[in-house]
Design a protein around this motif. Structure first.
Motif, PDB file in Angstrom:
ATOM      1  N   GLY A 172      10.320 -12.806 -32.876  1.00  0.00           N
ATOM      2  CA  GLY A 172      10.469 -11.476 -33.466  1.00  0.00           C
ATOM      3  C   GLY A 172       9.154 -10.918 -33.979  1.00  0.00           C
ATOM      4  N   CYS A 173       8.363 -11.759 -34.652  1.00  0.00           N
ATOM      5  CA  CYS A 173       7.054 -11.307 -35.141  1.00  0.00           C
ATOM      6  C   CYS A 173       6.125 -10.974 -33.990  1.00  0.00           C
ATOM      7  N   ASN A 174       6.163 -11.762 -32.920  1.00  0.00           N
ATOM      8  CA  ASN A 174       5.324 -11.479 -31.753  1.00  0.00           C
ATOM      9  C   ASN A 174       5.707 -10.153 -31.108  1.00  0.00           C
ATOM     10  N   LEU A 175       7.003  -9.904 -30.962  1.00  0.00           N
ATOM     11  CA  LEU A 175       7.463  -8.691 -30.296  1.00  0.00           C
ATOM     12  C   LEU A 175       7.152  -7.435 -31.107  1.00  0.00           C
ATOM     13  N   LEU A 176       7.067  -7.567 -32.429  1.00  0.00           N
ATOM     14  CA  LEU A 176       6.705  -6.401 -33.247  1.00  0.00           C
ATOM     15  C   LEU A 176       5.307  -5.901 -32.911  1.00  0.00           C
ATOM     16  N   GLY A 177       4.464  -6.797 -32.394  1.00  0.00           N
ATOM     17  CA  GLY A 177       3.125  -6.378 -31.979  1.00  0.00           C
ATOM     18  C   GLY A 177       3.134  -5.445 -30.789  1.00  0.00           C
ATOM     19  N   MET A 178       4.248  -5.382 -30.076  1.00  0.00           N
ATOM     20  CA  MET A 178       4.374  -4.473 -28.933  1.00  0.00           C
ATOM     21  C   MET A 178       4.866  -3.091 -29.355  1.00  0.00           C
ATOM     22  N   VAL A 179       5.319  -2.969 -30.600  1.00  0.00           N
ATOM     23  CA  VAL A 179       5.839  -1.693 -31.094  1.00  0.00           C
ATOM     24  C   VAL A 179       4.686  -0.890 -31.688  1.00  0.00           C
ATOM     25  N   PRO A 180       4.490   0.343 -31.248  1.00  0.00           N
ATOM     26  CA  PRO A 180       3.381   1.152 -31.792  1.00  0.00           C
ATOM     27  C   PRO A 180       3.474   1.300 -33.307  1.00  0.00           C
ATOM     28  N   TRP A 181       2.314   1.189 -33.958  1.00  0.00           N
ATOM     29  CA  TRP A 181       2.130   1.434 -35.385  1.00  0.00           C
ATOM     30  C   TRP A 181       2.721   0.362 -36.288  1.00  0.00           C
ATOM     31  N   LEU A 182       3.146  -0.780 -35.720  1.00  0.00           N
ATOM     32  CA  LEU A 182       3.655  -1.851 -36.561  1.00  0.00           C
ATOM     33  C   LEU A 182       2.669  -3.009 -36.636  1.00  0.00           C
ATOM     34  N   GLY A 183       2.502  -3.741 -35.545  1.00  0.00           N
ATOM     35  CA  GLY A 183       1.615  -4.900 -35.550  1.00  0.00           C
ATOM     36  C   GLY A 183       2.389  -6.199 -35.622  1.00  0.00           C
TER      37      GLY A 183
ATOM     38  N   ALA B 169      -1.435 -23.716 -35.672  1.00  0.00           N
ATOM     39  CA  ALA B 169      -1.560 -22.384 -36.276  1.00  0.00           C
ATOM     40  C   ALA B 169      -2.587 -21.535 -35.541  1.00  0.00           C
ATOM     41  N   VAL B 170      -3.734 -22.133 -35.221  1.00  0.00           N
ATOM     42  CA  VAL B 170      -4.810 -21.382 -34.572  1.00  0.00           C
ATOM     43  C   VAL B 170      -4.409 -20.939 -33.167  1.00  0.00           C
ATOM     44  N   ARG B 171      -3.670 -21.790 -32.454  1.00  0.00           N
ATOM     45  CA  ARG B 171      -3.254 -21.452 -31.080  1.00  0.00           C
ATOM     46  C   ARG B 171      -2.411 -20.175 -31.081  1.00  0.00           C
ATOM     47  N   LEU B 172      -1.420 -20.119 -31.963  1.00  0.00           N
ATOM     48  CA  LEU B 172      -0.556 -18.945 -32.027  1.00  0.00           C
ATOM     49  C   LEU B 172      -1.344 -17.713 -32.446  1.00  0.00           C
ATOM     50  N   LEU B 173      -2.200 -17.877 -33.455  1.00  0.00           N
ATOM     51  CA  LEU B 173      -3.019 -16.763 -33.925  1.00  0.00           C
ATOM     52  C   LEU B 173      -3.931 -16.236 -32.823  1.00  0.00           C
ATOM     53  N   ALA B 174      -4.644 -17.137 -32.161  1.00  0.00           N
ATOM     54  CA  ALA B 174      -5.630 -16.727 -31.163  1.00  0.00           C
ATOM     55  C   ALA B 174      -4.980 -16.007 -29.996  1.00  0.00           C
ATOM     56  N   ASN B 175      -3.837 -16.479 -29.560  1.00  0.00           N
ATOM     57  CA  ASN B 175      -3.169 -15.844 -28.426  1.00  0.00           C
ATOM     58  C   ASN B 175      -2.662 -14.455 -28.779  1.00  0.00           C
ATOM     59  N   MET B 176      -2.186 -14.268 -29.991  1.00  0.00           N
ATOM     60  CA  MET B 176      -1.680 -12.948 -30.369  1.00  0.00           C
ATOM     61  C   MET B 176      -2.820 -11.960 -30.613  1.00  0.00           C
ATOM     62  N   VAL B 177      -3.917 -12.424 -31.182  1.00  0.00           N
ATOM     63  CA  VAL B 177      -5.053 -11.535 -31.432  1.00  0.00           C
ATOM     64  C   VAL B 177      -5.789 -11.215 -30.133  1.00  0.00           C
ATOM     65  N   ALA B 178      -5.952 -12.215 -29.268  1.00  0.00           N
ATOM     66  CA  ALA B 178      -6.735 -12.027 -28.046  1.00  0.00           C
ATOM     67  C   ALA B 178      -6.132 -10.940 -27.165  1.00  0.00           C
ATOM     68  N   GLY B 179      -4.805 -10.929 -27.028  1.00  0.00           N
ATOM     69  CA  GLY B 179      -4.178  -9.912 -26.197  1.00  0.00           C
ATOM     70  C   GLY B 179      -4.435  -8.507 -26.707  1.00  0.00           C
ATOM     71  N   HIS B 180      -4.377  -8.336 -28.036  1.00  0.00           N
ATOM     72  CA  HIS B 180      -4.640  -7.023 -28.615  1.00  0.00           C
ATOM     73  C   HIS B 180      -6.091  -6.606 -28.412  1.00  0.00           C
ATOM     74  N   LEU B 181      -7.006  -7.562 -28.505  1.00  0.00           N
ATOM     75  CA  LEU B 181      -8.417  -7.238 -28.308  1.00  0.00           C
ATOM     76  C   LEU B 181      -8.692  -6.836 -26.863  1.00  0.00           C
ATOM     77  N   VAL B 182      -8.034  -7.498 -25.920  1.00  0.00           N
ATOM     78  CA  VAL B 182      -8.202  -7.125 -24.508  1.00  0.00           C
ATOM     79  C   VAL B 182      -7.681  -5.711 -24.274  1.00  0.00           C
ATOM     80  N   LEU B 183      -6.515  -5.398 -24.835  1.00  0.00           N
ATOM     81  CA  LEU B 183      -5.979  -4.049 -24.712  1.00  0.00           C
ATOM     82  C   LEU B 183      -6.914  -3.024 -25.343  1.00  0.00           C
TER      83      LEU B 183
ATOM     84  N   LEU C 248       1.887  -8.501 -19.703  1.00  0.00           N
ATOM     85  CA  LEU C 248       1.416  -9.866 -19.955  1.00  0.00           C
ATOM     86  C   LEU C 248       1.612 -10.236 -21.421  1.00  0.00           C
ATOM     87  N   GLU C 249       1.348  -9.289 -22.331  1.00  0.00           N
ATOM     88  CA  GLU C 249       1.552  -9.530 -23.757  1.00  0.00           C
ATOM     89  C   GLU C 249       3.021  -9.816 -24.068  1.00  0.00           C
ATOM     90  N   LEU C 250       3.909  -9.113 -23.379  1.00  0.00           N
ATOM     91  CA  LEU C 250       5.336  -9.364 -23.567  1.00  0.00           C
ATOM     92  C   LEU C 250       5.690 -10.783 -23.150  1.00  0.00           C
TER      93      LEU C 250
END
Length: 396
Positions: free
Chosen positions: A241-252, A323-337, A369-371
């Motif tokens: 659920g927290c990961n999917l919120l990153g796909m919603v505009p203006w939430l993160g 912890a770092v694995r989950l963090l890095a994967n979620m941040v990296a996708g946003h940085l690529v976008l 891919l982020e999804l």
């Protein structure tokens, strides 16, 4: 590293398009307390009021001119820009001289002096802000929905000053928790009424739950895995659920914050070691880190001691990496976008027209891919948590 568009960094406000939350404040009284506290005019007024109170409490306080000058000089030091006088006085009070005594005894009275200065006093006594200043502040605050803070006080829109402050990621995590509670309460109620699941949502949830239980949790933990199924399923759906919120505009995505992913990893560690302590005892759970080996006493003691140190370090490292694995994967996708979308920022004319289909197509593909990554990382986190718990609750 934070980006106001992709919301990688946590904050104490939600940012939306300006037309959704325009700011039309007309006077000083209309602005939120946190914004007034950041205003240079308020900070100067605050410094003078605090100095006057300090002068009443202690005769060693320097003159107002020298006091203001030292505070402004301190603000120009690296990392101190925009910090109010209370932060300056707090640092002075913490300084020690060679005799291990406060270097500025009068500065220790800053909490008492600070309590007498409030924003409400400033609202009543300050000169009205100029229309130009109000317009500039309205432009900055347009699109920002500041979260109320009934239990704490903010230093700025990204840092707390004192008390318990509610951040944007906290609100989103609570939203995920409430949705999970409602959905799974309904899911459990429907299963009690009928042996055969009916409905698309029921079938989808049932497929996910059964798949994780049969192919991830039970094989990962082994004997006695069923008692860990509820907590690991909760982890999976919470992370998802927290990961999917990153796909919603203006939430993160809250999982783009290290504090969130580290808390989840620490939870896994505590569950594993707590269950191990119940099974092997408070000392046996630590001794269980060393694999069983039949060695002579003279050789076994040093080898097992070295192995214990190595395994102990490995225990904490692997949970930190979780912890770092989950963090890095979620941040990296946003940085690529961000990098893809930023390609068209400085373009104009024909170059933008030609590049726009490529940018939009690449952004759509990486969003897909982020999804996929959102589901994958929730699965991996649950899978590794199962392995770690299994290692803590079984003999090596």
């Amino acid at each position: 590293m934070a980006n106001p568009i992709l919301h990688i960094k946590d904050s104490f406000y939600f940012e939306v398009p300006t037309w959704l939350a325009p700011s039309h404040r007309e006077s000083l009284q209309d602005f939120p307390t946190i914004w007034i506290r950041l205003d240079p005019e308020f900070q100067m007024w605050e410094a003078k009021q605090v100095h006057a109170k300090l002068a009443e409490l202690n005769k060693d306080v320097p003159s107002e001119t020298d006091f203001i000058h030292e505070w402004e000089h301190w603000q120009h030091e690296p990392g101190n820009h925009g910090k109010p006088v209370r932060r300056y006085l707090q640092e002075l009070a913490e300084e020690k001289n060679d005799a291990d005594q406060p270097a500025n005894p009068w500065a220790e009275s800053w909490p008492e002096a600070q309590q007498t200065v409030t924003v409400s006093q400033y609202r009543e006594t300050a000169k009205p802000w100029s229309p130009k200043k109000i317009e500039a502040y309205n432009e900055v605050l347009s699109g920002k929905i500041i979260i109320p803070q009934p239990f704490g006080q903010l230093r700025n829109l990204y840092q707390k000053d004192s008390g318990f402050c509610i951040s944007r990621f906290m609100v989103l995590e609570m939203l995920v928790a409430v949705v999970m509670f409602l959905v799974f309460t309904w899911y459990a109620t429907r299963l009690k009424r009928s042996v055969v699941p009916k409905g698309r949502l029921i079938h989808m949830l049932d497929a996910i739950v059964c798949y994780l239980r049969e192919t991830v949790i039970r094989p990962g933990i082994g004997h006695g895995a069923d008692k860990f199924v509820p907590v690991l399923l909760t982890m999976f759906f919470f992370v998802l659920g927290c990961n999917l919120l990153g796909m919603v505009p203006w939430l993160g995505a809250p999982t783009a914050s290290f504090s969130v992913t580290l808390s989840l990893a620490v939870t896994t560690l505590l569950i594993g070691m707590g269950a191990g302590a119940l099974k092997f005892g408070p000392i046996g759970v630590w001794l269980n880190l060393v694999p069983h080996m039949e060695l002579p006493l003279l050789i076994g003691i040093p080898i097992k001691c070295m192995l214990f140190v190595i395994e102990l370090m490995g225990l904490f490292i692997k949970h930190a990496v979780l912890a770092v694995r989950l963090l890095a994967n979620m941040v990296a996708g946003h940085l690529v976008l961000l990098g893809i979308v930023a390609l068209g920022v400085d373009m104009s004319g024909w170059s933008l027209i030609i590049a726009l289909p490529v940018i939009v197509g690449a952004a759509v593909l990486f969003s897909c891919l982020e999804l996929f990554v959102a589901f994958l990382q929730a699965y991996i986190f649950t899978f590794l948590s199962s392995l770690f718990i299994g290692a803590s609750t079984h003999h090596h």
